[in-house]
Design an enzyme around this catalytic site. Structure first.
Site, PDB file in Angstrom:
ATOM      1  N   GLU A  24       0.840  -1.198   0.000  1.00 26.83           N
ATOM      2  CA  GLU A  24       0.000   0.000   0.000  1.00 26.83           C
ATOM      3  C   GLU A  24       0.880   1.255   0.000  1.00 26.83           C
ATOM      4  O   GLU A  24       2.089   1.175   0.191  1.00 26.83           O
ATOM      5  CB  GLU A  24      -0.907  -0.001   1.226  1.00 26.83           C
ATOM      6  CG  GLU A  24      -0.136   0.003   2.537  1.00 26.83           C
ATOM      7  CD  GLU A  24      -0.943   0.559   3.696  1.00 26.83           C
ATOM      8  OE1 GLU A  24      -1.142   1.788   3.694  1.00 26.83           O
ATOM      9  OE2 GLU A  24      -1.331  -0.215   4.579  1.00 26.83           O
ATOM     10  N   LYS A 158      -5.144  -2.906  13.977  1.00 29.70           N
ATOM     11  CA  LYS A 158      -4.559  -1.820  14.764  1.00 29.70           C
ATOM     12  C   LYS A 158      -5.133  -1.834  16.182  1.00 29.70           C
ATOM     13  O   LYS A 158      -6.337  -1.998  16.375  1.00 29.70           O
ATOM     14  CB  LYS A 158      -4.813  -0.479  14.086  1.00 29.70           C
ATOM     15  CG  LYS A 158      -4.100  -0.339  12.740  1.00 29.70           C
ATOM     16  CD  LYS A 158      -4.328   1.035  12.148  1.00 29.70           C
ATOM     17  CE  LYS A 158      -3.542   1.213  10.848  1.00 29.70           C
ATOM     18  NZ  LYS A 158      -4.094   0.440   9.732  1.00 29.70           N
TER      19      LYS A 158
END
Length: 304
Positions: A24, A158
């Site tokens: 990414e 996360k």
């Protein structure tokens, strides 16, 4: 139909049947300042090359979807301002309007699949945010994992997210969540969370076989491979918990919402940990890239 712009390295890899790992680009534009962002991006690409695969950093530059960036393009992206953060909802609009944008997990998966790349390394996936029962703030990454056949290597979700709800949504969507080297699901900066991973595979070849079997069975979607951060780089969960709570309280106080939530929290945690969170982030991304390259190599071998 959108034309893909393949970097010279990606074109050569396709020609020689060298395994390719997608990367990414939001870590470049929204993850850290220049020039550190470019230095880290190049380190991650080199980690993949060292494992015998080719990196393909994905981004939209002036309305064109790039699969792999040339060195000068990577540098320019790292210095650019006002770069859009692209997910499934806005990827096509950015291309149609000639914009420049970096790709999140969801957008990278879409682009990688379009380019015939089956393995993707990132830091951590998005998921269900704290308080989502009232805000409905759930990352598009989860739905993308359920429908796009790309195996994603991440250090779990996360730690700022609601991990139990994230795991529950992934189960509902039928996404395999595979922990590597341990039974617990990793929590990004911390190697372990209190939550058990649904599946465990420690061998890259086994992960590659599972990817192939899903395709053979006609099951849509990809796999989430949860690769814990190296022990010498992690921040203990008990150390992080009060820091994350403070950052989330600050975000609520300042009425931060939508796409701005994650960048705000990551920056606030960086400040509260005096930079330790960024050091850990770099370590886990590089660790994921190395594992992704090994899986990509195994995937290529299994298809010969």
């Amino acid at each position: 139909m959108t034309d893909l712009v393949l970097s010279a390295e990606v074109q050569a890899a396709h020609a020689s049947k060298t395994p390719i790992v997608a990367l990414e680009s939001t870590i470049i534009t929204h993850g850290m300042p220049y020039p550190q962002n470019v230095e880290v991006a190049r380190q991650v690409e080199d980690d993949i090359r060292a494992e015998g695969a080719a990196p393909a950093t994905i981004a939209v530059l002036e309305g064109r979807l790039h699969i792999g960036l040339e060195p000068d393009q990577l540098t320019a992206l790292g210095q650019a301002h006002g770069v859009a953060k692209l997910s499934r909802a806005d990827l096509a609009v950015c291309i149609a309007t000639g914009g420049t944008g970096s790709t999140t997990v969801a957008a990278t998966m879409i682009a990688a699949h379009r380019a015939g790349i089956e393995i993707f390394a990132t830091g951590g996936i998005g998921g269900v945010h704290q308080g989502a029962e009232t805000t409905f703030d759930v990352s598009a990454d989860l739905q993308e994992l359920a429908q796009t056949p790309v195996t994603v290597i991440a250090a779990g979700a996360k730690a700022i997210l609601d991990i139990p709800k994230t795991l529950e949504v992934l189960e509902t969507l039928g996404v395999p969540v595979i922990s590597v080297g341990q039974d617990n699901f990793p929590a990004f900066w911390s190697a372990r969370s209190p939550h058990r991973a649904p599946l465990r595979l420690d061998d890259p070849a086994a992960i590659a076989r599972a990817h192939r079997e899903r395709r053979a069975l006609g099951i849509p979607g990809g796999q989430l491979v949860a690769n814990p951060i190296p022990a010498d780089a992690e921040i203990a969960a008990e150390t992080l918990a009060p820091i994350i709570a403070t950052a989330q309280a600050d975000a609520a106080k300042h009425r931060i919402s939508g796409k701005a939530v994650t960048p705000y929290l990551l920056q606030r945690i960086f400040e509260l940990t005096q930079g330790r969170s960024l050091t850990a982030n770099i370590a886990l991304v590089r660790n994921n890239a190395r594992l992704a390259a090994r899986i990509a190599r195994a995937l290529g071998s299994s298809s010969d």
